[in-house]
Design an enzyme around this catalytic site. Sequence first.
Site, short mmCIF file in Angstrom:
data_model
loop_
_atom_site.label_atom_id
_atom_site.label_comp_id
_atom_site.label_asym_id
_atom_site.label_seq_id
_atom_site.Cartn_x
_atom_site.Cartn_y
_atom_site.Cartn_z
N ASP A 97 20.91 2.55 18.90
CA ASP A 97 22.07 1.64 18.78
C ASP A 97 22.72 1.65 17.40
O ASP A 97 23.35 0.69 17.00
CB ASP A 97 21.60 0.22 19.10
CG ASP A 97 20.36 -0.17 18.30
OD1 ASP A 97 20.14 0.43 17.22
OD2 ASP A 97 19.62 -1.06 18.74
N GLU A 119 16.61 5.32 25.09
CA GLU A 119 16.43 3.89 24.78
C GLU A 119 17.67 3.11 25.21
O GLU A 119 18.31 2.39 24.42
CB GLU A 119 16.12 3.65 23.29
CG GLU A 119 15.50 2.28 23.02
CD GLU A 119 15.22 2.04 21.54
OE1 GLU A 119 16.13 1.66 20.80
OE2 GLU A 119 14.06 2.25 21.13
N GLU A 133 24.52 -3.72 16.22
CA GLU A 133 23.82 -2.85 17.18
C GLU A 133 24.06 -3.22 18.64
O GLU A 133 24.12 -2.34 19.50
CB GLU A 133 22.32 -2.83 16.88
CG GLU A 133 21.94 -2.09 15.60
CD GLU A 133 22.06 -2.95 14.35
OE1 GLU A 133 22.49 -4.12 14.45
OE2 GLU A 133 21.72 -2.46 13.25
N HIS A 213 15.43 -5.43 7.32
CA HIS A 213 16.67 -4.75 6.93
C HIS A 213 17.90 -5.19 7.72
O HIS A 213 19.00 -4.68 7.47
CB HIS A 213 16.51 -3.24 7.12
CG HIS A 213 16.38 -2.84 8.56
ND1 HIS A 213 17.47 -2.66 9.37
CD2 HIS A 213 15.30 -2.64 9.34
CE1 HIS A 213 17.05 -2.34 10.58
NE2 HIS A 213 15.74 -2.33 10.59
N ARG A 215 21.28 -6.45 9.17
CA ARG A 215 22.51 -6.90 8.51
C ARG A 215 22.77 -8.39 8.70
O ARG A 215 23.28 -9.06 7.81
CB ARG A 215 23.71 -6.10 9.06
CG ARG A 215 23.94 -4.80 8.33
CD ARG A 215 25.14 -4.08 8.91
NE ARG A 215 25.77 -3.21 7.93
CZ ARG A 215 25.28 -2.06 7.51
NH1 ARG A 215 24.12 -1.64 7.97
NH2 ARG A 215 25.91 -1.34 6.62
N HIS A 246 13.11 -1.55 2.17
CA HIS A 246 14.19 -0.70 2.69
C HIS A 246 15.17 -0.34 1.56
O HIS A 246 15.38 -1.14 0.64
CB HIS A 246 14.91 -1.48 3.79
CG HIS A 246 15.83 -0.68 4.67
ND1 HIS A 246 17.04 -0.22 4.24
CD2 HIS A 246 15.70 -0.26 5.95
CE1 HIS A 246 17.63 0.44 5.22
NE2 HIS A 246 16.84 0.43 6.28
#
Length: 375
Positions: A97, A119, A133, A213, A215, A246
């Site tokens: 994604d 997926e 995503e 990580h 957003r 990250h």
Amino acid sequence: MNKKISIIFGTRPEAIKLCPVVLALKANPAFECKVCVTGQHREMLQQVLDVFGVVPDKDLALMRPNQTLGGLTSRAIAAIDEYLAEEMPDAVMVQGDTTTVLAGALASFYHHIPVAHVEAGLRTWNLESPWPEEANRVLTTRIARWHFCPTESNRANLLKEGVPEKGIYVTGNTVIDALLMAKEMVRKKPPVLEGLPSSLMATEERMVLITGHRRENFGEGFENICTAIRNLAERFPETHFVYPVHLNPNVREPVGRILGHHRGKNVHLIEPQSYLPFVALMNRAYLILTDSGGVQEEAPSLGKPVLVMRDTTERPEAVTAGTVKIIGTAQDSIEEETALLLNDQDEYKKMAAAVNPYGDGMAVERIVKIMEESL
Ligand code: UD1
Ligand code: UDP
């Protein structure tokens, strides 16, 4: 005549979940398999390619420091468009994604090249979480011809959206195939854990492994996460808090500012780990605090409780099984839920049973067989 498939990926998790497919397609004489990496990630992508010994046929080298969604997306569509015009494969395969997935699917569609989506069917039904995503998945579904779903509930999600049944296949998640390969490599040759005291893997002291990580957690979410970890490290001085940070600058800034002064005795801020050391760390951990998708899928099969620092999950299977709990990003909640598992053996045991709702390690074989029969 053998069929040409271009596999396009760009970030760490896509590489982990697609490298086993690449190896299987390359070993199968029915296919000519080409690997195109967008380089959405640079260092973190290379770490995975090295583990699986995959050398890309094309590297679009797109990553820029602190890239924006619009900037990366437009560069990716343009670069993949050019790549496809030259290569013209019979099919393109993407996974998951990310921006690379959406750009790969869209650029393929513009060339009338059919898309296989690995997926497929994960949904939170909330376009803001995970952001961006959830939108990337929904849009990729509209374009794809093959939808390789990890679970039956992913398949049900696609049917609900009116996706034609004949293109949907439940295969399991290729992350389990990758994890089994990695576990075997770790067993044969225990990896070096850079940045950690060598005694840490040998002691009996508890270890909490942390990653983050997303957003939608930038800003307040990460402030809360870091403050909670700082408080927990003071409250549980005998427990180690290991955090591979990250490379996204929006993550590194708050982590450095809030936790930087506390590193030392039981706070370990380390660089993103290559896949094999990270699998060894998951195995060593007492529990895992994360907002990662892939870690939610891997940890249950290692019998590790996972506290998910998000408000939603597109992976309800391990929550239902009891090994994953959604705890949000409020500081109090992170502290209380972690303290509960560290203090209460019964609560811990309830979550620590090994379950594996995401596959049996044969997803790659199924995907390759379906492509062989239908391309
Ligand atoms: C991306 C994906 C996310 C996925 C995550 C896996 C999108 C929008 N986001 O998020 O879905 O879960 O990867 O980790 O597709 N950087 C480096 N070196 C690296 C990787 C990243 O320096 O190897 C830094 C760069 O400054 C880069 C920034 O991190 O601009 C952000 O990278 P990006 O891929 O845009 O976002 P992620 O947060 O990594
Ligand atoms: N991972 C890794 N090194 C690390 C942290 C994570 O190899 O330091 C692996 C982890 O095992 C999982 C994947 O990276 O397979 C998850 O990546 P990430 O959390 O970045 O992305 P997401 O899965 O949330 O898209």
